[in-house]
Design a protein around this motif. Sequence first.
Motif, PDB file in Angstrom:
ATOM      1  N   ALA A  20      42.546  52.592  51.160  1.00  0.00           N
ATOM      2  CA  ALA A  20      41.674  51.476  50.795  1.00  0.00           C
ATOM      3  C   ALA A  20      41.236  51.573  49.335  1.00  0.00           C
ATOM      4  CB  ALA A  20      40.447  51.450  51.711  1.00  0.00           C
ATOM      5  N   VAL A  21      40.900  52.792  48.890  1.00  0.00           N
ATOM      6  CA  VAL A  21      40.485  52.994  47.494  1.00  0.00           C
ATOM      7  C   VAL A  21      41.638  52.692  46.551  1.00  0.00           C
ATOM      8  CG1 VAL A  21      39.752  54.735  45.815  1.00  0.00           C
ATOM      9  CG2 VAL A  21      38.695  54.660  48.072  1.00  0.00           C
ATOM     10  N   ALA A  22      42.851  53.147  46.912  1.00  0.00           N
ATOM     11  CA  ALA A  22      44.018  52.919  46.057  1.00  0.00           C
ATOM     12  C   ALA A  22      44.325  51.439  45.893  1.00  0.00           C
ATOM     13  CB  ALA A  22      45.231  53.648  46.642  1.00  0.00           C
ATOM     14  N   ILE A  23      44.004  50.638  46.907  1.00  0.00           N
ATOM     15  CA  ILE A  23      44.228  49.190  46.814  1.00  0.00           C
ATOM     16  C   ILE A  23      43.043  48.493  46.164  1.00  0.00           C
ATOM     17  CG2 ILE A  23      44.572  47.069  48.137  1.00  0.00           C
ATOM     18  CD1 ILE A  23      45.998  48.764  50.256  1.00  0.00           C
ATOM     19  N   ALA A  24      41.820  48.856  46.600  1.00  0.00           N
ATOM     20  CA  ALA A  24      40.632  48.091  46.231  1.00  0.00           C
ATOM     21  C   ALA A  24      40.229  48.273  44.770  1.00  0.00           C
ATOM     22  CB  ALA A  24      39.462  48.476  47.144  1.00  0.00           C
ATOM     23  N   VAL A  25      40.265  49.504  44.261  1.00  0.00           N
ATOM     24  CA  VAL A  25      39.772  49.739  42.899  1.00  0.00           C
ATOM     25  C   VAL A  25      40.651  49.057  41.847  1.00  0.00           C
ATOM     26  CG1 VAL A  25      39.315  51.511  41.159  1.00  0.00           C
ATOM     27  CG2 VAL A  25      38.543  51.848  43.518  1.00  0.00           C
ATOM     28  N   PRO A  26      41.979  49.249  41.851  1.00  0.00           N
ATOM     29  CA  PRO A  26      42.795  48.521  40.853  1.00  0.00           C
ATOM     30  C   PRO A  26      42.700  47.000  41.008  1.00  0.00           C
ATOM     31  CG  PRO A  26      44.067  50.295  41.849  1.00  0.00           C
ATOM     32  CD  PRO A  26      42.822  50.153  42.659  1.00  0.00           C
ATOM     33  N   LEU A  27      42.708  46.522  42.250  1.00  0.00           N
ATOM     34  CA  LEU A  27      42.645  45.082  42.472  1.00  0.00           C
ATOM     35  C   LEU A  27      41.298  44.521  42.043  1.00  0.00           C
ATOM     36  CD1 LEU A  27      44.054  42.583  43.503  1.00  0.00           C
ATOM     37  CD2 LEU A  27      43.303  43.159  45.822  1.00  0.00           C
ATOM     38  N   GLY A  28      40.214  45.265  42.292  1.00  0.00           N
ATOM     39  CA  GLY A  28      38.891  44.817  41.857  1.00  0.00           C
ATOM     40  C   GLY A  28      38.777  44.763  40.345  1.00  0.00           C
ATOM     41  N   VAL A  29      39.361  45.749  39.650  1.00  0.00           N
ATOM     42  CA  VAL A  29      39.348  45.759  38.189  1.00  0.00           C
ATOM     43  C   VAL A  29      40.145  44.582  37.636  1.00  0.00           C
ATOM     44  CG1 VAL A  29      40.061  47.041  36.141  1.00  0.00           C
ATOM     45  CG2 VAL A  29      38.994  48.251  38.049  1.00  0.00           C
ATOM     46  N   MET A  30      41.315  44.336  38.199  1.00  0.00           N
ATOM     47  CA  MET A  30      42.147  43.226  37.736  1.00  0.00           C
ATOM     48  C   MET A  30      41.476  41.879  38.002  1.00  0.00           C
ATOM     49  SD  MET A  30      44.770  44.567  36.322  1.00  0.00           S
ATOM     50  CE  MET A  30      45.824  43.128  36.163  1.00  0.00           C
ATOM     51  N   ALA A  31      40.808  41.760  39.151  1.00  0.00           N
ATOM     52  CA  ALA A  31      40.127  40.511  39.476  1.00  0.00           C
ATOM     53  C   ALA A  31      38.963  40.250  38.524  1.00  0.00           C
ATOM     54  CB  ALA A  31      39.621  40.551  40.919  1.00  0.00           C
ATOM     55  N   ALA A  32      38.267  41.326  38.104  1.00  0.00           N
ATOM     56  CA  ALA A  32      37.169  41.164  37.152  1.00  0.00           C
ATOM     57  C   ALA A  32      37.693  40.881  35.743  1.00  0.00           C
ATOM     58  CB  ALA A  32      36.304  42.425  37.143  1.00  0.00           C
ATOM     59  N   TRP A  33      38.853  41.415  35.451  1.00  0.00           N
ATOM     60  CA  TRP A  33      39.444  41.220  34.122  1.00  0.00           C
ATOM     61  C   TRP A  33      39.946  39.785  33.959  1.00  0.00           C
ATOM     62  CZ3 TRP A  33      44.987  42.925  32.582  1.00  0.00           C
ATOM     63  CH2 TRP A  33      45.173  42.729  31.198  1.00  0.00           C
ATOM     64  N   LYS A  34      40.509  39.213  35.003  1.00  0.00           N
ATOM     65  CA  LYS A  34      41.038  37.851  34.959  1.00  0.00           C
ATOM     66  C   LYS A  34      40.361  36.997  36.036  1.00  0.00           C
ATOM     67  CE  LYS A  34      44.311  38.619  31.832  1.00  0.00           C
ATOM     68  NZ  LYS A  34      44.352  37.934  30.518  1.00  0.00           N
ATOM     69  N   PRO A  35      39.100  36.601  35.812  1.00  0.00           N
ATOM     70  CA  PRO A  35      38.403  35.785  36.815  1.00  0.00           C
ATOM     71  C   PRO A  35      39.119  34.448  37.024  1.00  0.00           C
ATOM     72  CG  PRO A  35      36.870  36.633  35.165  1.00  0.00           C
ATOM     73  CD  PRO A  35      38.252  36.893  34.655  1.00  0.00           C
ATOM     74  N   LYS A  36      39.100  34.000  38.284  1.00  0.00           N
ATOM     75  CA  LYS A  36      39.711  32.725  38.689  1.00  0.00           C
ATOM     76  C   LYS A  36      41.219  32.697  38.501  1.00  0.00           C
ATOM     77  CE  LYS A  36      35.486  30.146  37.674  1.00  0.00           C
ATOM     78  NZ  LYS A  36      35.036  30.192  39.076  1.00  0.00           N
ATOM     79  N   GLY A  37      41.807  33.870  38.322  1.00  0.00           N
ATOM     80  CA  GLY A  37      43.258  33.946  38.198  1.00  0.00           C
ATOM     81  C   GLY A  37      43.898  34.385  39.503  1.00  0.00           C
ATOM     82  N   LEU A  38      45.168  34.776  39.413  1.00  0.00           N
ATOM     83  CA  LEU A  38      45.909  35.184  40.601  1.00  0.00           C
ATOM     84  C   LEU A  38      45.290  36.409  41.249  1.00  0.00           C
ATOM     85  CD1 LEU A  38      48.367  35.041  42.473  1.00  0.00           C
ATOM     86  CD2 LEU A  38      49.641  36.391  40.783  1.00  0.00           C
ATOM     87  N   TRP A  39      44.915  37.410  40.419  1.00  0.00           N
ATOM     88  CA  TRP A  39      44.325  38.632  40.971  1.00  0.00           C
ATOM     89  C   TRP A  39      42.993  38.356  41.650  1.00  0.00           C
ATOM     90  CZ3 TRP A  39      47.537  42.398  41.509  1.00  0.00           C
ATOM     91  CH2 TRP A  39      48.560  42.590  40.584  1.00  0.00           C
ATOM     92  N   ASP A  40      42.222  37.443  41.096  1.00  0.00           N
ATOM     93  CA  ASP A  40      40.936  37.084  41.687  1.00  0.00           C
ATOM     94  C   ASP A  40      41.136  36.425  43.052  1.00  0.00           C
ATOM     95  OD1 ASP A  40      38.239  36.746  41.977  1.00  0.00           O
ATOM     96  OD2 ASP A  40      38.127  34.955  40.739  1.00  0.00           O
ATOM     97  N   ARG A  41      42.117  35.535  43.138  1.00  0.00           N
ATOM     98  CA  ARG A  41      42.387  34.869  44.419  1.00  0.00           C
ATOM     99  C   ARG A  41      42.910  35.870  45.457  1.00  0.00           C
ATOM    100  NH1 ARG A  41      44.138  30.607  40.912  1.00  0.00           N
ATOM    101  NH2 ARG A  41      46.307  31.357  40.973  1.00  0.00           N
ATOM    102  N   LEU A  42      43.750  36.803  44.999  1.00  0.00           N
ATOM    103  CA  LEU A  42      44.254  37.829  45.907  1.00  0.00           C
ATOM    104  C   LEU A  42      43.122  38.725  46.404  1.00  0.00           C
ATOM    105  CD1 LEU A  42      46.809  38.992  47.181  1.00  0.00           C
ATOM    106  CD2 LEU A  42      47.068  40.463  45.173  1.00  0.00           C
TER     107      LEU A  42
END
Length: 318
Positions: free
Chosen positions: A109-131
């Motif tokens: 869960a950490v391996a998925i959540a931390v990188p994905l959370g960082v990417m979602a914060a870096w690109k708000p309202k983008g693909l990573w945020d929607r994922l």
Amino acid sequence: MAQYIRRRLITAIPVFFGITILVFLLVDLAPGDLTDLMGEGTSSTTEQTAMEAAFGLDQPLPARYVTWLAGLFHGDLGRSYHYGQDVSDLIAQRLGPSLILTGTGVLLAVAIAVPLGVMAAWKPKGLWDRLAHLFTISGSAVPGFFLALVAIFLFSVQLGWLPSSGMYRTVAGGDLPDLIRHLILPAGIIGVSNVGSILRQTQSACLEVMGEDYIMTARAKGLREGAVVVRHALRSALIPVLTSILTHIPHIIGGSVVVERIFGWPGMGSLMFSAVSGRDYNVVMGITVVMALAVLLTSLLLDVVYGFVDPRVRYGGR
């Protein structure tokens, strides 16, 4: 810092005893008792009374708690009525499988959540945020037992790729590849179930940090965006993220009751389920002690981390 830790330990002592008293009381208030199960079909009141005396259930509740507490201070958690073994030995046997299963799940869960959370914060309202939003909603809305049943039906029944139960192919054990094959499905379910909370905290903490002045200064100096996000934003957001991860430690030790029962995993969760179903009070209290210590030690660890990071925490509330 030493004085700060002593204060936290002193505070944890009454909390620990309060937890044991509450659980002991709740177990006593449960309908029926062990002799009802063991004496099924027995009409003799004398035999029922003898069984209660043999297990010490004829004593008043305070006397039984004091007896159990005295044994705890001597490292004796009593014997299991159902298994006929020392509770400490039973917990030692089940603790390892639970740590393997839920520890792997939370690491996933950490391996998925931390990188994905960082990417979602870096690109708000983008693909990573929607994922990230999809993972958060799915992890919160879909029950773990439903995911487990779907996974068994798909990967075990229909495709036949992975085993549906057990820790090894045989009761006697197996090798590492056999363990990994049996671990994939249950650990994956635990990982997916825990992604949402960690991801939410990571994204929220990183979004808050990304608006700080020193982030803008780092960008103005010409640092690469990856360095800004990882070296500055993520490092500053690690404390709340670490808090979210550390709060899963009791869950790791206690195991997932539902997942362990569905997949037949021989861990603490399945042991607790059997103990509650069979009114095996000594086992219930032994697992409660382990869980209470895990929660209190986790809380102490968080306090120590905060105390090192922010000295105001150490000296506040004197």
